[in-house]
Design an enzyme around this catalytic site. Structure first.
Site, short mmCIF file in Angstrom:
data_model
loop_
_atom_site.label_atom_id
_atom_site.label_comp_id
_atom_site.label_asym_id
_atom_site.label_seq_id
_atom_site.Cartn_x
_atom_site.Cartn_y
_atom_site.Cartn_z
N THR A 179 0.86 -1.08 0.05
CA THR A 179 -0.10 -0.07 0.05
C THR A 179 1.00 1.15 0.05
O THR A 179 1.26 1.80 1.02
CB THR A 179 -0.86 -0.07 1.28
OG1 THR A 179 -0.21 -0.35 2.41
CG2 THR A 179 -2.13 -0.92 0.97
N GLY A 180 1.25 1.69 -1.24
CA GLY A 180 2.23 2.73 -1.29
C GLY A 180 1.79 4.12 -0.42
O GLY A 180 2.26 4.28 0.51
N THR A 181 0.66 4.65 -0.81
CA THR A 181 -0.17 5.12 0.41
C THR A 181 0.05 6.60 1.01
O THR A 181 1.21 6.94 0.79
CB THR A 181 -0.35 4.07 1.46
OG1 THR A 181 -0.79 2.95 1.26
CG2 THR A 181 -1.13 4.73 2.58
N THR A 182 -1.02 7.16 1.33
CA THR A 182 -1.11 8.20 2.27
C THR A 182 -2.09 7.96 3.17
O THR A 182 -3.28 7.65 2.99
CB THR A 182 -1.58 9.59 1.41
OG1 THR A 182 -0.72 9.55 0.13
CG2 THR A 182 -1.38 10.73 2.10
#
Lengths: 236, 249
Positions: free
Chosen positions: A12-15
């Site tokens: 989950t690369g994510t922010t």
């Protein structure tokens, strides 16, 4: 030409963001799960329920964070039965920390625990990679968070209302999505307070456009329909 | 009051025909022979007092403590076999620290009492272990307020607003029932506990005794500690005075 590595671990690369406000917390996240450069899931839900009053924002390895949240949910459930009342946010965060710290060699999990309990009100705890635990008025995490440190330094203030806090979170996630390739999709928020839990959903095309971003491109079919009376029939 | 077990009382793993486990009842007798322990829950905290019977004139005052702190916010008073009591206190301390290591919060008093009771009960289940010969009173102050629990050798644990174990427990309970605990502060509670202990001390049967008092209340910053010396002296004086007044009648 680079080949897509479809066997790369789901990440989950994510922010992810968690923010306290006057009366509770607002948790927010993007919805992109990437396998290398391929977007495996563009509508994932990274805000997971641990108990009725405590939720977890997950970033890092999707598998690792799912397992950790499953274990913590299980332990918290037992704890709630033993205690006879809902667990506090601090206890939930402590359990997350224990798993994260004791398995630090094997896990890649950047987590934000947020919730509301009757003794301490709304609380946010950051549990980043090594398994440290830190209580914060707001926390950011994931690859997209790199672009938000300066933004929060300027935009964060103590004692916001629920509306202000949610707006801040949505704006922040959308800013991160604009700059971070590993974040994208929709913005999901979860608001937790004394009254309960509210989930909100902001589709990608409703988010504001930032510097040099292009308008969302609808399908060519819609453009033809708008321009003429109908699509031109194919000529042989 | 006492009934002979004849044959059914040799092991803690044997029931009698009328459904009693005699070994546990005998363990309770060990508690009944010890110096009285009195504890009350006032509106702002818990006060615990022990009638510490002095067996030898050569013992240093203040030694052989019967009240122990289990954690910052909770303490335990023991009646019965002192060595058994030490084990229970050690276990309670372990439970409290292990809970805090896992959950990141101080152990709620209810949880502490349940875990200790569970441990005491454990020792009534196996033939190769004997039951603990001591009763324990747990007094603590957590986010639910001040609480008082009593744990018997059988492993039963109940929550009380006033409790007593040991020799003079019947008399002590009668005295406690006369008090209006919901309106009493711990400062007043200290005096009352001292008076009760002095009153039920049997001068004829047992000779000297030392009063041990502890509290955990708002005034002590919710920490379990020995009652400060000036207050202890005040309490002892008030108790002696009350006794003389009674004798004078």
């Amino acid at each position: 030409m680079d080949k897509f590595d479809l066997d790369a671990p789901h990440s989950t690369g994510t922010t992810i963001i968690g923010v306290t406000y006057n009366g509770g917390v607002v948790l927010g996240a993007d919805s992109r799960t990437s396998t290398g450069v391929y977007v495996a899931n563009r509508v994932s839900d990274k805000i997971t329920k641990l108990t009725d009053n405590v939720y977890l924002c997950r970033s890092g390895s999707a598998a690792d964070t799912q397992i950790v949240s499953d274990y913590v949910r299980y332990f918290l459930h037992q704890h709630t039965i033993q205690l006879g009342q809902p667990a506090t946010v601090k206890v939930a965060a402590s359990l997350v920390r224990l798993l994260s710290y004791n398995n630090k060699d094997m896990l890649q999990a950047g987590l934000i625990v947020g919730g509301w309990d009757k003794y301490n009100g709304g609380k946010i705890y950051g549990v980043p990679l090594g398994g440290t635990i830190i209580e914060q008025p707001f926390a950011i995490g994931g690859s997209g968070s790199s672009y938000l440190y300066g933004f929060f330094d300027q935009a964060w203030k103590e004692g916001m209302t629920k509306g202000e806090a949610e707006q801040l979170v949505v704006k922040a996630v959308s800013l991160a999505i604009a700059r971070d390739g590993a974040s994208g999709g929709v913005v999901r928020t979860v608001i937790i307070n004394e009254e309960g839990v509210t989930r909100n959903f902001y589709p990608g095309d409703q988010l504001p456009l930032w510097h040099e971003e292009l308008e969302p491109q609808n399908s060519l079919l819609d453009i033809w329909v708008a321009a003429a009376t109908g699509p031109e029939p194919m000529s042989m | 009051m006492s009934s002979i077990g004849t044959g059914y009382d040799l092991s803690v793993t044997t029931f009698s025909p009328d459904g009693r486990v005699f070994q546990i009842e005998y363990a309770a007798k060990a508690v009944d022979n010890s110096g009285t322990v009195v504890a009350i829950r006032c509106k702002d905290g818990v006060v615990m007092g022990v009638e510490k019977l002095i067996l030898s004139k050569m013992m240093l005052p203040g030694s052989n403590r019967r009240i122990h702190s289990v954690h910052r916010h909770a303490g335990m008073a023991i009646a019965g076999l002192a060595a058994d009591g030490r084990q229970i206190v050690a276990r309670a301390k372990g439970e409290a620290t292990s809970y805090e290591s896992t959950y990141g919060e101080t152990i709620p008093v209810k949880e502490l009492a349940e875990r200790v009771a569970s441990y005491v009960h454990l020792c009534t289940l196996y033939w190769w272990l004997r039951p603990f010969g001591c009763g324990v009173i747990v007094g603590g102050y957590d986010r639910e307020g001040p609480q008082l629990y009593m744990i018997e050798p059988s492993g039963i644990s109940y929550r009380y607003f006033g409790a007593a174990i040991g020799k003079g427990k019947q008399a002590a309970k009668t005295e406690i029932e006369k008090l209006k605990l919901s309106e009493m502060s711990c400062r007043e509670g200290i005096i009352e506990v001292a008076k009760i202990i002095y009153k039920l001390h049997d001068e004829a049967k047992d000779k000297a005794f030392e009063l041990e008092l502890s509290w955990v209340c708002d005034e002590s910053n919710r920490q379990h500690q020995k009652v400060p010396d000036e207050l202890l002296v005040e309490a002892k004086n008030a108790a002696t005075a009350a006794l003389e007044e009674m004798d004078a009648d």
